[in-house]
Design an enzyme around this catalytic site. Sequence first.
Site, PDB file in Angstrom:
ATOM      1  N   HIS A 156      -9.351   2.244 -23.436  1.00 21.80           N
ATOM      2  CA  HIS A 156      -9.597   1.732 -22.165  1.00 21.80           C
ATOM      3  C   HIS A 156      -8.252   1.388 -21.586  1.00 21.80           C
ATOM      4  O   HIS A 156      -7.298   0.758 -22.221  1.00 21.80           O
ATOM      5  CB  HIS A 156     -10.586   0.223 -22.413  1.00 21.80           C
ATOM      6  CG  HIS A 156     -11.004  -0.172 -21.016  1.00 21.80           C
ATOM      7  ND1 HIS A 156     -10.192  -0.656 -20.113  1.00 21.80           N
ATOM      8  CD2 HIS A 156     -12.412  -0.289 -20.828  1.00 21.80           C
ATOM      9  CE1 HIS A 156     -11.092  -1.056 -19.113  1.00 21.80           C
ATOM     10  NE2 HIS A 156     -12.304  -1.098 -19.381  1.00 21.80           N
ATOM     11  N   ARG A 181     -10.439  -2.910 -11.296  1.00 21.84           N
ATOM     12  CA  ARG A 181     -10.135  -1.681 -10.598  1.00 21.84           C
ATOM     13  C   ARG A 181     -11.041  -1.004  -9.447  1.00 21.84           C
ATOM     14  O   ARG A 181     -10.629  -0.943  -8.268  1.00 21.84           O
ATOM     15  CB  ARG A 181      -9.494  -0.679 -11.524  1.00 21.84           C
ATOM     16  CG  ARG A 181      -8.148  -0.788 -11.979  1.00 21.84           C
ATOM     17  CD  ARG A 181      -7.756   0.305 -13.174  1.00 21.84           C
ATOM     18  NE  ARG A 181      -8.584   0.407 -14.043  1.00 21.84           N
ATOM     19  CZ  ARG A 181      -9.159   1.243 -14.753  1.00 21.84           C
ATOM     20  NH1 ARG A 181      -8.838   2.500 -14.270  1.00 21.84           N
ATOM     21  NH2 ARG A 181      -9.813   1.017 -15.761  1.00 21.84           N
TER      22      ARG A 181
HETATM   23  O1  MEZ Z   1     -18.758   0.759 -19.869  1.00 23.87           O
HETATM   24  C1  MEZ Z   1     -17.844  -0.137 -20.103  1.00 23.87           C
HETATM   25  O2  MEZ Z   1     -17.121   0.253 -20.959  1.00 23.87           O
HETATM   26  C2  MEZ Z   1     -17.671  -0.976 -19.365  1.00 23.87           C
HETATM   27  C3  MEZ Z   1     -18.486  -1.692 -18.423  1.00 23.87           C
HETATM   28  C4  MEZ Z   1     -16.269  -1.630 -19.452  1.00 23.87           C
HETATM   29  C5  MEZ Z   1     -15.745  -2.565 -18.524  1.00 23.87           C
HETATM   30  O3  MEZ Z   1     -14.509  -1.976 -18.190  1.00 23.87           O
HETATM   31  O4  MEZ Z   1     -16.019  -3.555 -18.122  1.00 23.87           O
END
Ligand code: MEZ
Length: 539
Positions: free
Chosen positions: A324, A344
Amino acid sequence: MKLEGYTPSMRESIERVVASRPARLHVDYPMLSPAEKQEILRKFHPDYIPEGMRELRVGPNKGGRTPNELADLLEGHSRLSSVELDLEKIDLDTDVLIIGGGGAGSAAALLAREYGAKVLIVTKLRHGDANTMMAQGGIQAADKENDSPVQHYLDVIGGGHFTNDPDLVEALVRDAPEVILWLESLGCMFDKHPDGTLVTIHGGGTSRKRMHSARDYSGAEIMRTLRDEVRSYPEDITVIEFAPAIELLMDDKGQVAGAVLLNLETEEHYVVRAKQTIIATGGSGRLHYMGYACTNHYGATGDGLVMAYRVGARLAFIDTMQYHPTGAAFPEQIIGLLVTEKVRGLGAQVLNVHGEQFVFPRETRDVESSAIIREVKERGNGVKTPSGFEGVWLDSPMIDILHGPGTVEKELPAMVRQFRRFGVDIVRDPILVYPTLHYQNGGIAIRPDCTTDIPGLLVAGEASGGVHGRNRLMGNSLLDVCVFGRRAGRTAGQRFREVQLGKLTLAHVEAWERELAQAGIETEVQSPLLLPDYTRHGR
Ligand code: MEZ
């Protein structure tokens, strides 16, 4: 205790962020071309670090590559290798056994029950201790007039670099609008406009605003809803906590027929016989691939993959993990925790130490993360923290500038609190972020009805592989757990009555041990891991 917040040198960099705001107000950095995306992924995405992965030497994926940490577990010894078990003594007998008490497992239980099955959920920690609970930003569904499942399908396939299993994607996007209605009918409280219509926003890689949220604790709200519902049928659905499955059981007809559980408190083993078994054990972020911090819950150690592999189930896309783009990089105490993509989605941009944009803020996650890694590691434009960690700015105050004062507090209350505890006010100051291990893109190969190549074994949620291809889009994991959790429960509920079980056996475990020996694998690893070993790795 006095909370310090940002240091003077970080503050100097923040001044440059503030200074560049007027110029950034209406201008976003351009998106990368497809060729540039491929190039940046190849050079900077952690999946492409050659020494981080190795070939599997045994099992259905022999010759395929996967991160070293997962390979070690997949090639491990059974935890039952030196345990005497009497398989004639059945401790628990059920129609449908569900291994995992997160979103997918709970959704599966509800549907299996609707079809008249007696269901047993077994879970390693507590019911709801799962990555579902920790997802923040939202759940995708094409249910607005300007959108359609076809549009959603194209985004998912594009986000996965055209590698996804098309039938699984079709199932995902087709069921999505119904899933939102179902969750609402169970009491899930999504964000709504004053006229009652659902609020939807953008995520990375989405061509329409289709992210439905409950502020920035969407996963917690969905998990609360599903758990409450499961708990309201105690006569049909039994939940056993702190009792992970450590091996699947088969019968002498070659069907999966339940599992052996380990009681974490008493260390007793239980034999569970089941006509249908659903693996819903989630991901494996706690293996900290490539040395990354992670967003995952404590029990995310890939147990389902290990158990399924031993009965001969094929894994798909286990050479690709999701990092992420925005894990917390400061303060030290929360490094790696999720800073939701919703930040974002609401308009915050990503900036280097000079306050300059270097990437479009809503590229797909793999590309966005790679651009951040390049900015810090190759270009030397990261912001250093007192402990030497480096990150880039995520300009959260831009959200109030764009949408009006109070928006950050209203839309991101969990984020505001997460940072305020450490003296960082994200309404006023940007957030320091760096990519963090978030999701297992692949898993056990399934069909759209969640069956696998092994009779009696179904899989749902993050433990399954194929729907997201090589990269998942935001909001499609909460959707995945609901869509495929429901499908797995429905399939199991439709099938259990036809199943005639034979004699229980662990012959597959003996065969596995022989295969390890024949391949010359000498290892002390016992798997599944169950809990992360922080003493050994010093994390
Ligand atoms: O789907 C995801 O991983 C999610 C909702 C994460 C996020 O950034 O909030």
